[in-house]
Design a protein around this motif. Sequence first.
Motif, PDB file in Angstrom:
ATOM      1  N   THR A  39       2.172  10.355  -0.449  1.00 36.52           N
ATOM      2  CA  THR A  39       3.135  10.256  -1.583  1.00 36.52           C
ATOM      3  C   THR A  39       2.023  10.027  -2.756  1.00 36.52           C
ATOM      4  O   THR A  39       1.314   9.281  -2.841  1.00 36.52           O
ATOM      5  N   GLU A  40       2.476  10.698  -3.830  1.00 38.58           N
ATOM      6  CA  GLU A  40       1.966  10.534  -5.191  1.00 38.58           C
ATOM      7  C   GLU A  40       2.693   9.647  -6.034  1.00 38.58           C
ATOM      8  O   GLU A  40       3.440  10.212  -6.841  1.00 38.58           O
ATOM      9  N   ALA A  41       2.086   8.515  -6.074  1.00 41.27           N
ATOM     10  CA  ALA A  41       2.509   7.493  -6.892  1.00 41.27           C
ATOM     11  C   ALA A  41       1.965   7.021  -8.142  1.00 41.27           C
ATOM     12  O   ALA A  41       0.729   7.023  -8.259  1.00 41.27           O
ATOM     13  N   LYS A  42       2.646   6.752  -9.236  1.00 42.62           N
ATOM     14  CA  LYS A  42       2.088   6.571 -10.463  1.00 42.62           C
ATOM     15  C   LYS A  42       2.259   5.086 -10.817  1.00 42.62           C
ATOM     16  O   LYS A  42       1.647   4.668 -11.880  1.00 42.62           O
ATOM     17  N   ALA A  43       2.873   4.334 -10.120  1.00 42.13           N
ATOM     18  CA  ALA A  43       3.179   2.753 -10.162  1.00 42.13           C
ATOM     19  C   ALA A  43       2.364   2.135  -9.045  1.00 42.13           C
ATOM     20  O   ALA A  43       2.529   2.642  -7.823  1.00 42.13           O
ATOM     21  N   ALA A  44       1.902   1.147  -9.539  1.00 45.61           N
ATOM     22  CA  ALA A  44       1.047   0.280  -8.431  1.00 45.61           C
ATOM     23  C   ALA A  44       1.528  -1.094  -8.540  1.00 45.61           C
ATOM     24  O   ALA A  44       1.792  -1.651  -9.508  1.00 45.61           O
ATOM     25  N   LEU A  45       1.848  -1.647  -7.270  1.00 45.56           N
ATOM     26  CA  LEU A  45       2.244  -3.278  -7.134  1.00 45.56           C
ATOM     27  C   LEU A  45       1.193  -4.039  -6.558  1.00 45.56           C
ATOM     28  O   LEU A  45       0.715  -3.619  -5.410  1.00 45.56           O
ATOM     29  N   TYR A  46       0.525  -4.693  -7.293  1.00 47.46           N
ATOM     30  CA  TYR A  46      -0.604  -5.527  -6.897  1.00 47.46           C
ATOM     31  C   TYR A  46      -0.077  -6.918  -5.713  1.00 47.46           C
ATOM     32  O   TYR A  46       1.185  -7.562  -6.113  1.00 47.46           O
TER      33      TYR A  46
END
Length: 347
Positions: A69-76
């Motif tokens: 999956t190519e995600a541009k959002a990251a969740l820490y």
Amino acid sequence: MRLWSYQAVAHGADAVMFFQMRRSVGACEKLHGAVIDHVGTNQTRVYREVQALGEELGKIGGETLGAVTEAKAALYFDWDNWWAVECSAGPTRELKYRDEVLNYYSALHSMNIPVDIVGADDNLEKYSLLIAPVLYMTKAGYDEKIRTFVKNGGTFVTTFFSGIADEHDLIITGGYPGRLKDILGIWVEEEDALPAGEQNSFTYKGKVYPAKMICDLSHPQSGDLTVLGTYETDFYEGMPVLTRNQFGRGCAYYVGTRSDAEFYRDFLSDVCKEARIKPVFPAQEGLEATVRANGNGKYLFLLNHRACEMTVTMETGARDLISGETYKAGDMVWLKAKDVRILHLEA
């Protein structure tokens, strides 16, 4: 079973395994579900459903293997932070780190926006958006990683009770949110921990949302700060609850309270648009959509979680890996209750 199995595949699994193959005759799991029941034959509903799934997987073969999956959002997410938050005697025992992370994850998920879970050691260069709910523990060097990310054009979102302690769970003195003050452009003076069942409120873009559990009382400290919402009642009426600070080529948002699911969807929809992050497929109640890609192309997974059928409209041409059907842009795709479509998208 079929829906949840494909849900795992939709989010990156290359294998789906079942516990257990055959029901045991003793111990505490003797009545646990299994592919082969105590009857010992293939004449059960469960066996037939697993068999049918296996036949479908045979049609798919290795086409989607290794796809990501190519995600541009990251969740820490950080385990040390989780322990530190919930082992603290304050500001309220109602605060649960995992719940706050899920508030943001669930909003993105409902909008069909892919998101990666990242930790303190992960590189942020490929992301446009970093969300770090309740970043209570700011580990050594992580504030500099966030600072560089935002200066270079990234969008950062964090919340109440952030920037409080270091990696040893010792308070960072000099005012909250500690090492994040310049990035966020605020000084948090104190927190108002609300009793269970009580809430404040704030308005964002003309709509009123609840402010629950913790309300951070902050002061603007940057000339590039925009206050997007203020508290509406109590002794801190008029103080900022939602802010945006321009920092370098990027920006940093601070959400000073816990709100409801509608707010998180509305707010993150705006943030994602600003960060130029689009859903992989238009959102629809009960519809989950993901995209995986490998050397063979891109694959759109459509999962109907509703107990009734639904239709969706294709935005591009595609071929169904299971049925073999082909679709053009504008065609309607029908999904039965709990149904799944895996579509190889046209290049």
